[in-house]
Write an enzyme that holds these catalytic residues in place. Structure first.
Site, short mmCIF file in Angstrom:
data_model
loop_
_atom_site.label_atom_id
_atom_site.label_comp_id
_atom_site.label_asym_id
_atom_site.label_seq_id
_atom_site.Cartn_x
_atom_site.Cartn_y
_atom_site.Cartn_z
CG MET A 241 -1.68 -0.74 1.05
SD MET A 241 -2.83 -1.23 3.04
CE MET A 241 -2.02 -2.03 3.65
CB ALA A 242 1.26 3.51 -2.99
CB CYS B 242 -2.64 0.42 -9.06
SG CYS B 242 -2.52 2.30 -7.95
N GLY C 282 -8.79 -9.05 -1.38
CA GLY C 282 -9.65 -8.28 -0.89
C GLY C 282 -10.65 -7.83 -0.03
CG ASP C 283 -13.67 -6.22 0.72
OD1 ASP C 283 -12.89 -5.24 0.39
OD2 ASP C 283 -14.64 -6.09 -0.45
N GLY D 40 -4.45 -6.30 3.47
CA GLY D 40 -4.35 -4.41 3.37
C GLY D 40 -4.67 -3.51 4.41
C1 FMN Z 1 -3.80 3.32 1.12
C2 FMN Z 1 -3.35 2.23 -0.02
C3 FMN Z 1 -2.37 2.23 -0.87
C4 FMN Z 1 -2.11 1.29 -2.27
N1 FMN Z 1 -1.05 1.33 -3.02
C5 FMN Z 1 -0.33 0.02 -3.65
C6 FMN Z 1 0.33 -0.28 -4.34
O1 FMN Z 1 1.39 1.10 -4.62
N2 FMN Z 1 0.77 -1.45 -5.47
C7 FMN Z 1 -0.74 -2.62 -4.88
O2 FMN Z 1 -0.34 -3.62 -5.62
N3 FMN Z 1 -1.99 -2.35 -4.64
C8 FMN Z 1 -1.85 -1.19 -3.65
N4 FMN Z 1 -2.99 -1.28 -3.14
C9 FMN Z 1 -3.99 -2.20 -2.93
C10 FMN Z 1 -3.46 -3.29 -2.05
O3 FMN Z 1 -2.80 -3.54 -2.26
C11 FMN Z 1 -5.10 -4.19 -1.96
O4 FMN Z 1 -5.31 -5.08 -3.32
C12 FMN Z 1 -6.54 -3.30 -1.63
O5 FMN Z 1 -6.70 -2.36 -0.52
C13 FMN Z 1 -7.22 -4.52 -1.27
O6 FMN Z 1 -7.09 -5.20 -0.38
P1 FMN Z 1 -7.68 -4.44 1.19
O7 FMN Z 1 -9.27 -5.00 0.85
O8 FMN Z 1 -7.67 -5.96 2.14
O9 FMN Z 1 -6.77 -3.83 1.48
C14 FMN Z 1 -3.10 0.02 -2.47
C15 FMN Z 1 -4.69 0.24 -1.86
C16 FMN Z 1 -4.51 1.34 -0.80
C17 FMN Z 1 -5.44 1.43 0.19
#
Ligand code: FMN
Length: 349
Positions: free
Chosen positions: A17-18, A100, A204-205, A227
């Site tokens: 997560m950037a 992304c 995801g989620d 994430g």
């Molecule tokens: C703040 C933020 C920054 C993210 N930056 C990236 C990134 O740099 N590269 C990437 O592949 N996904 C990025 N994502 C996506 C996450 O890796 C992930 O796929 C997404 O949040 C879904 O997972 P989650 O529901 O567990 O959060 C980012 C997500 C968030 C919320």
């Protein structure tokens, strides 16, 4: 669970997560049970490699291996060069970002927009694999289910990518068009897993141990990536791990442990960013940590007025000590993934 030659301690991954999954946060999650952590994306634009932001992102000192660096871009030759550059600086795994929703490179859409241009996506994968394979570095890739509901091509691309030498595929169960809205779906991930021989990671989620168990069972994925649910709750990895192993819930951390874990995280964070920038960028981590806890919102507002490291640490410790007078362990919170806007913004950075 292996990625190429690298044996991982478990199959729970913290998501790149950037602006969030920097070295201090990756190390925190690894200490608390994540088996693998991919770094925030690094641009393939050479002129930015010397920037403070990119060099911080390329800092892996003290990090447990394997070191995985995610690269983003739209040009195959530049992506291959970025892979080689990062390998020379310690990357042991290269991850290609096709997930992304908001990344623009050289006025072209990168990230998940590449899924719409299958020929270019494949050209990038082939170029990166051609540079990494002779160096013994596996290439992995993270993508979404497709561009839109009508163009859900993850399965077709996954087959092409596997044939081109990708060693592991992570799929976020949303389309590019969805951004972070709606719910992740797991049918596409299950279909990709059933069709491929390489490890597939479901993302995801995933916000609770039960959800983790259900997503694993439904998709038959080899690993899970978490994430947003780890933001402010890095102990989710040991909680999920314990539940998957025993079917029972691990107790929430004591308030004292949470205080000490977060204090340590803050010190690591300041070490990487320095005081001025560190105090400000730490605010989001503290905000997530107190979110949903009694008095958390008032504390977050107060904490945003503090500008010095010692003040911030002391305020955090005092706040947790006060919480500790009424609670032995962290009370449950509603840990919904509600950071859509923040996700878009940080990803575009
Ligand atoms: C703040 C933020 C920054 C993210 N930056 C990236 C990134 O740099 N590269 C990437 O592949 N996904 C990025 N994502 C996506 C996450 O890796 C992930 O796929 C997404 O949040 C879904 O997972 P989650 O529901 O567990 O959060 C980012 C997500 C968030 C919320």
């Amino acid at each position: 669970m292996h990625i190429g030659p690298h044996l991982l301690p478990n199959r729970l991954f913290v998501a790149p997560m950037a602006g969030v999954t920097d070295r201090p946060f990756r190390q925190l999650c690894r200490r608390l049970g994540a088996g693998y952590a991919v770094s925030e994306m690094v641009t393939s634009r050479k002129e930015l490699w010397g920037s403070l932001k990119t060099s911080r992102r390329a800092d892996h000192s003290g990090e447990p291996g394997p070191i995985a660096v995610q690269i983003a871009g739209t040009d195959a030759a530049m992506m291959a060069e970025a892979a080689a550059y990062n390998i020379d600086r310690g990357a042991q795994i290269i991850d290609i970002n096709m997930g992304c929703p908001a990344k623009k490179v050289c006025n072209k859409w990168a990230g998940s927009a590449l899924m719409r241009n299958e020929a270019l996506a494949l050209e990038i994968v082939e170029a990166v694999v051609a540079v990494c394979a002779p160096r013994g570095v596996p290439v992995t890739l993270k993508m979404r289910t497709g561009w839109s509901l009508e163009e859900r091509n993850a399965l077709r691309l996954a087959r092409l990518f596997e044939a081109a030498g990708i060693a592991m595929l992570t799929i976020h169960g949303r389309t590019r068009e969805q951004g972070y809205k709606g719910l992740a779906e797991y049918d596409t991930i299950a279909a990709v897993k059933a069709a491929l021989g390489i490890p597939v990671v479901a993302n995801g989620d995933i916000t609770s141990p039960e959800k983790a168990r259900d997503v694993l069972a439904y998709t038959r994925a080899d690993a899970l990536m978490i994430g947003r649910a780890a933001q402010g709750r890095p102990w989710i990895f040991r909680e999920v791990s314990h539940f998957l192993a025993t079917g029972e819930h691990l107790d929430a951390p004591t308030v004292t442990e949470a205080r000490d874990v977060l204090t340590e995280h803050l010190h690591d964070h300041y070490g990487l960013y320095g005081e001025l920038s560190g105090v400000r960028s730490a605010r989001k981590h503290i905000g997530w940590a107190v979110r949903g806890l009694p008095g958390g919102e008032e504390f977050r507002q107060h904490m945003n007025t503090l500008e010095r490291c010692e003040q911030q640490v002391q305020a955090l410790r005092d706040w947790f000590d006060e919480l500790g007078q009424t609670h032995d362990r962290l009370p449950p919170t509603d840990a919904a993934n509600d950071d859509e806007a923040q996700g878009h913004e940080a990803c575009a950075a």
